[in-house]
Motif scaffolding. Structure first.
Motif, mmCIF file in Angstrom:
data_model
loop_
_atom_site.group_PDB
_atom_site.id
_atom_site.type_symbol
_atom_site.label_atom_id
_atom_site.label_comp_id
_atom_site.label_asym_id
_atom_site.label_seq_id
_atom_site.Cartn_x
_atom_site.Cartn_y
_atom_site.Cartn_z
ATOM 1 N N HIS A 142 -6.852 11.139 5.463
ATOM 2 C CA HIS A 142 -6.481 11.020 4.067
ATOM 3 C C HIS A 142 -7.722 10.995 3.183
ATOM 4 O O HIS A 142 -8.829 10.705 3.643
ATOM 5 C CB HIS A 142 -5.611 9.782 3.805
ATOM 6 N N CYS A 159 0.810 -1.219 0.000
ATOM 7 C CA CYS A 159 0.000 0.000 0.000
ATOM 8 C C CYS A 159 0.846 1.273 0.000
ATOM 9 O O CYS A 159 0.301 2.377 0.009
ATOM 10 C CB CYS A 159 -0.951 0.016 1.198
ATOM 11 N N ASP A 200 -11.848 8.608 -5.951
ATOM 12 C CA ASP A 200 -12.257 7.495 -6.815
ATOM 13 C C ASP A 200 -12.397 7.991 -8.257
ATOM 14 O O ASP A 200 -13.206 8.871 -8.547
ATOM 15 C CB ASP A 200 -13.579 6.937 -6.309
ATOM 16 N N TYR A 229 -7.779 4.942 -7.489
ATOM 17 C CA TYR A 229 -8.033 6.222 -6.814
ATOM 18 C C TYR A 229 -6.719 6.914 -6.489
ATOM 19 O O TYR A 229 -5.671 6.283 -6.335
ATOM 20 C CB TYR A 229 -8.877 6.039 -5.556
ATOM 21 N N CYS A 230 -6.778 8.248 -6.452
ATOM 22 C CA CYS A 230 -5.626 9.063 -6.072
ATOM 23 C C CYS A 230 -5.638 9.243 -4.555
ATOM 24 O O CYS A 230 -6.669 9.615 -3.983
ATOM 25 C CB CYS A 230 -5.678 10.433 -6.747
ATOM 26 N N LEU A 231 -4.518 9.012 -3.942
ATOM 27 C CA LEU A 231 -4.404 9.114 -2.485
ATOM 28 C C LEU A 231 -3.587 10.350 -2.116
ATOM 29 O O LEU A 231 -2.504 10.587 -2.656
ATOM 30 C CB LEU A 231 -3.724 7.865 -1.919
ATOM 31 N N ASN A 274 -9.195 9.539 -0.485
ATOM 32 C CA ASN A 274 -9.106 8.672 -1.655
ATOM 33 C C ASN A 274 -10.058 9.219 -2.717
ATOM 34 O O ASN A 274 -11.268 9.307 -2.478
ATOM 35 C CB ASN A 274 -9.514 7.234 -1.314
ATOM 36 N N ALA A 322 -6.896 3.582 2.930
ATOM 37 C CA ALA A 322 -5.889 3.320 1.913
ATOM 38 C C ALA A 322 -4.998 2.131 2.218
ATOM 39 O O ALA A 322 -4.393 1.563 1.299
ATOM 40 C CB ALA A 322 -5.038 4.575 1.698
ATOM 41 N N ALA A 364 -12.045 2.729 -2.967
ATOM 42 C CA ALA A 364 -11.741 4.036 -2.389
ATOM 43 C C ALA A 364 -12.538 4.329 -1.135
ATOM 44 O O ALA A 364 -12.147 5.179 -0.331
ATOM 45 C CB ALA A 364 -12.003 5.132 -3.429
#
Length: 609
Positions: free
Chosen positions: A115, A76, A119, A125-127, A117, A175, A171
């Motif tokens: 955080h 991760c 989607d 998904y962008c973290l 996420n 994460a 998402a």
């Protein structure tokens, strides 16, 4: 603005990098031999390019990159980058890719902390992790460049930094249940002197002492239309935008008096405050009042300002076939409804001077005609179309209320209506990220000939009127009533200007009194009072409705270079003007006389012809 950090700075380990973090049970350490796409030289070539979650214009040290031994060895975290940010103050972060935001508050000491996420709808998904705060709602649509939150050091972290990755997984889950994917970031290597390009995460040069500085290519949202309420997170001040400038609303009492609602307030970034709209040099420190009333001809009016305010006036709302249109105008001004003629207060409000034109939808109002999917925002009295849902999201306005007006009535409720298909007055992503650049209003009618006098600005009374004494309500279907109390009243607009040349003053303060032909306030004047103050300014303006033979006595105080001075000085005769002073009545210049203030000082006097 280019503020690039090019010097190599060495920091303590505990202040820069995240603490070691493991992924959720069931995930093994990542297979570093796996690839998604292999080039001629071997290795992984990412097919996805996203932005760093930081605004362009600043450079940040990469402290840990792909496969970093400190904490990027798990499934991760492997394909992640960490960019250092100051521990001394919050840094704004922005949405790196468009999608649906899932906001997680991970309290685990081995987790990603606060955080988001984002989607993308394709299983990825962008973290953005370890945040101090988030300014978007869980489940909300977000747009690339939208204001997202503050970086921080929550979760498994020992110092402020921005942790980013592209993830595969759900998402809606935290994460640590996802798996990182190879990704490239659109950025430039400042240390190497590179240009903006898609740089694979695995090519980032990271380290405490030998890492490179990188600048994001992300151009964030900056501009919002007039009438928008803004607040910088963590601060108590609320601002309203007028003429592309920020006006600071002094307190809750002032805020409520303007009919504003907290649900309409939008989070403002430092870029919007410092670089686009500029720091707020205007203070709204007075309370006002907006009220609706209905006259004996069934015409609905809005009365602006308090009864003792010399700038008070009233404007009619056009006679629409659908009463919902009238209610929409009232509602946009925060007015719950109109008073009937049987109420004493309504009769008093009908004594207000009649202003110029009609009461229109208030600036900052989102509006859509029933039966249409198009959304407009009112800016400078114009209905400007927003080209897409993405642009509305980018401005942070998706939680604002959209006022639905009857079909075919919008053109009557504003000065003019823009068109995206014609490229006129269309709000696009380029307008929002370019601080309003490219917003073409030149072909829209911003100054219709209403007849009468007055203005409809909600933060100042500085619009000039004309000398047409026709009733602006004559264009509706109601008959004229020769017995109207206000018909024929010779109201004129007095405008006062005081200015300085050279450097701005620390403050400019206008005080004065307005008396009727009998030397009293009964006709609508007032005794000596503070009329306005401007900070870090070269000028101040003020206006009021007056009648023939009234007098306005006033003085302007200012401080510059730590010296306090006034608009005029003795000895008499003749006295000395110390500022550029003008006065007009319905646009025509009138004399400003120097007079003794009976205390050995100098004041200014305007006699209305």
């Amino acid at each position: 603005m280019q503020k690039f950090i090019t010097a190599l700075v060495v920091f303590l380990l505990a202040g820069l990098v995240p603490a070691p973090m493991g992924c959720s049970a069931g995930f093994d350490p990542i297979d570093t031999t796996a690839t998604t796409e292999t080039g001629d030289q071997g290795g992984t070539t990412p097919t996805d390019v996203i932005h760093l979650a930081l605004a362009t214009g600043e450079a940040y040290l990469c402290t840990q990159g792909v496969g970093g031994s400190y904490s990027h060895s798990s499934a991760c975290t492997y394909d992640s980058v960490d960019l250092d940010s100051p521990n001394t103050h919050d840094v704004d972060v922005y949405v790196p890719c468009s999608g649906v935001a899932h906001v997680h508050h991970d309290a685990s000491p081995s987790g990603f902390g606060i955080h988001v996420n984002i989607d993308r709808g394709d299983g990825t998904y962008c973290l953005v992790a370890h945040l101090a705060d988030v300014f978007v709602s869980d489940g909300a649509d977000v747009s690339q460049g939208q204001y997202l939150g503050f970086e921080g050091t929550t979760g498994a972290s020992t110092g402020d930094h921005v942790h980013q990755a592209l993830m595969a997984g759900d998402a809606s889950q935290m994460a640590q249940y996802g798996t990182t994917l190879p990704v490239a970031f659109y950025a430039r290597d400042v240390t190497a002197g590179g240009d903006f390009e898609a740089i694979p995460a695995e090519e980032f040069i990271c380290g405490m002492t030998d890492g490179h500085y990188y600048e994001s290519g992300l151009v964030p949202a900056q501009w919002v239309p007039d009438g928008t309420l803004l607040k910088y997170p963590g601060a108590s001040e609320i601002f309203v935008v007028d003429a592309d400038e920020l006006f600071w609303i002094e307190d809750e009492e002032v805020f409520d008096s303007f009919g504003f609602e907290m649900s309409e307030v939008v989070a403002m970034s430092e870029i919007t405050y410092y670089e686009c709209l500029g720091e707020a040099n205007h203070l709204i420190d007075w309370t006002t009042e907006y009220r609706g009333l209905i006259d004996e001809n069934a015409v609905t009016w809005i009365a602006f300002e308090k009864a003792d305010d010399p700038g008070r006036y009233r404007l009619p709302i056009q006679a629409y076939e659908d009463a919902d249109a009238v209610e929409a105008v009232l509602d946009s001004w925060g007015i719950p409804g109109a008073y009937g003629m049987n109420q004493q207060e309504s009769a008093e409000l009908l004594e207000y001077p009649i202003g110029n034109g009609y009461a229109l939808l208030r600036d900052g109002t989102l509006v859509s005609e029933q039966g249409s999917s198009d959304t407009y925002v009112i800016h400078e009295g114009l209905a400007l179309p927003i080209d897409s849902w993405d642009t509305l999201v980018l401005m942070g306005m998706i939680e604002k209320r959209v006022h639905a007006v009857p079909e075919g009535t919008l053109e009557q409720m504003v000065l003019d209506v823009g068109s995206c298909s014609a490229g006129i007055g269309c709000i696009t992503r380029e307008v929002v990220t370019g601080c309003g650049a490219g917003l073409d209003l030149s072909l829209l009618d911003t100054d219709p000939d209403w007849g009468g006098i007055g203005d409809d600005d909600d933060t100042s009374d500085d619009d000039t009127g004309d000398d047409d004494d026709s009733d602006p309500g004559d264009d509706d279907d109601t008959s004229d009533d020769d017995d109207d109390d206000t018909a024929g009243d010779p109201w004129m607009l007095l405008e006062i200007y005081a200015g300085l040349t050279g450097s701005p003053a620390d403050y400019i303060w206008l005080q004065g009194e307005l008396l009727d032909e009998n030397g009293l306030t009964a006709g609508g004047g007032f005794w000596w009072a503070s009329l306005g103050i401007e900070y870090t300014a070269n000028s101040i303006e003020w206006s009021a409705y007056v009648q023939s033979d009234w007098t306005f006595r006033y003085s302007v105080e200012f401080e510059r270079y730590s010296v306090v001075a006034w608009s005029c000085s003795t000895p008499f005769p003749p006295g000395t003007y110390n500022m550029d002073l003008t006065a007009t009545v319905d646009g025509s210049p009138v004399m400003i006389d120097l007079i003794d203030n009976y205390l050995g000082g100098c004041e200014l006097l305007v006699e209305v012809p």
